[in-house]
Design a protein around this motif. Sequence first.
Motif, short mmCIF file in Angstrom:
data_model
loop_
_atom_site.label_atom_id
_atom_site.label_comp_id
_atom_site.label_asym_id
_atom_site.label_seq_id
_atom_site.Cartn_x
_atom_site.Cartn_y
_atom_site.Cartn_z
N ALA A 1 11.10 6.39 6.22
CA ALA A 1 12.34 6.11 5.48
C ALA A 1 12.04 5.27 4.25
CB ALA A 1 13.35 5.42 6.37
N PHE A 2 11.13 4.30 4.39
CA PHE A 2 10.75 3.44 3.27
C PHE A 2 10.03 4.26 2.20
CE2 PHE A 2 7.91 0.26 1.25
CZ PHE A 2 8.88 -0.62 0.79
N GLU A 3 9.08 5.10 2.62
CA GLU A 3 8.38 5.95 1.66
C GLU A 3 9.36 6.88 0.94
OE1 GLU A 3 4.91 5.94 5.00
OE2 GLU A 3 5.84 7.85 4.46
N GLY B 1 0.81 -1.21 0.00
CA GLY B 1 0.00 0.00 0.00
C GLY B 1 0.85 1.25 0.00
N LEU B 2 1.93 1.26 0.79
CA LEU B 2 2.82 2.42 0.81
C LEU B 2 3.45 2.65 -0.55
CD1 LEU B 2 4.68 2.06 4.24
CD2 LEU B 2 2.86 3.67 3.65
N VAL C 1 10.95 17.95 -0.28
CA VAL C 1 9.72 18.31 0.44
C VAL C 1 8.52 17.66 -0.25
CG1 VAL C 1 8.16 20.21 1.03
CG2 VAL C 1 10.61 20.44 1.44
N GLU C 2 8.52 17.65 -1.59
CA GLU C 2 7.44 16.99 -2.32
C GLU C 2 7.43 15.49 -2.05
OE1 GLU C 2 5.61 18.26 -6.31
OE2 GLU C 2 7.75 18.66 -6.53
N ILE C 3 8.61 14.88 -2.02
CA ILE C 3 8.70 13.46 -1.71
C ILE C 3 8.14 13.19 -0.32
CG2 ILE C 3 10.35 11.60 -1.19
CD1 ILE C 3 11.93 12.50 -3.65
N ALA C 4 8.41 14.08 0.63
CA ALA C 4 7.85 13.95 1.97
C ALA C 4 6.33 14.04 1.94
CB ALA C 4 8.43 15.03 2.88
#
Length: 426
Positions: free
Chosen positions: A164-166, A126-127, A185-188
């Motif tokens: 960390a995985f995301e 799901g992640l 920041v977008e990845i976060a």
Amino acid sequence: MRQINQIVEEMKAGAFRELLRDIYVDEGVIGYQEERYVRALGEYVKIFGEQEVEIYSAPGRSEVGGNHTDHQHGMVLATSINLDAIAIVNKNEDSSVNIYSDGYGMIELCADELEKRPEEESTSAGLIRGVLAGLSERGYKVGGFNAYVTSDVLNGAGMSSSAAFETIIGTIISGLYNDMVISMVEIAQVGQYAENVYFGKPCGLMDQTACAVGGLIHIDFADPAKPIVEKVNVDFEEHKYSLCIVDTKGSHHDLTDDYAKIPEEMKLVAEFFGKEFLREVPKADFYANIAALREKTGDRPVLRALHFFEDNDRVADQVNALNNGDFEGFLKMIKQSGDSSFKYLQNIYTNKDVQNQSMSIALAVSEMTLKDHGVCRVHGGGFAGTIQAFVQNDFVETYRAALDAVFGEGACHVLKVRKYGGMKVM
């Protein structure tokens, strides 16, 4: 991309020691990291065969200030640490995403099929699907890849192994398909989206931002779509203190409801004032209406809101103290934050299992051991997992021995602040 056998030969010859020293900071872990990378490369070959690959990394994080303030659009102080997830990666052309996660096995999905699947809630699949969907919705290119992922970020211990995985999945997509142009920041933000929507866990944006951006950072989430991220320059070695994280061996399993109740109850208080988040409520108005709030919401939401207002202000004070070289003042506020979390936020143990209070024990033993040699507080979401301590360097071994005696050898981790967030290693 580079051939695996070439990377292994160069790693064994010490060609990457300066690179690893730059990433992991601590000279004492370089040998371990060389062995870890070589082992991961070997595992990739066993699963996917000898190929040209790239290597990515995403760190865990340690929350330093602002406990459960981010989901109310508050402020936090957080740092990336020198424990991380690493991924050995090869791009493929058939849209298949094949990720072998060390200790969990193979996860397979298609980068062309990104709709949410209810059966994938609370799963790594799901992640992954959520991160790919979030990036695709923002207009970025996504596609297939093979990856072997291994992590030494403690799972279920409040160091944000899921963030960390995301972050590493988002960074892989940025590197393989978008020339590393996606901002961290977008990845976060995409990581938070994946966790909220696809994984089914309500969380703020602090974990993902700290893992993705890296370094010691002050984050203001007044506008979560555009969080303000400020680097804070402080050298803990200069002040002769170490950051210690103690794993109390308590699991976060079955605690999702406990976490969800915190933002839910804080929002009840915000709604009393016609607002959605506590950051929008004037602090003075809150204090002027405590009697009415108790009657309307009950006592625990009021206490949790009180924690938010005080801990949110404390973050700004901590940053000012560090910027002004007032390390003793900073430490005093670490203890104040921990006391507030225990008394008002009430996230040290779940009231569904009052006989299991490993974090309470860890905090008590820490205070009795440290006395004037350091301070301690809850670390991360709470209820189980880890506590944090800032300990004078010459007292670290005494502290480590005391906590290891209670929770087992290796429970106390002495960490370093890592300056990089999600990154392509090579």
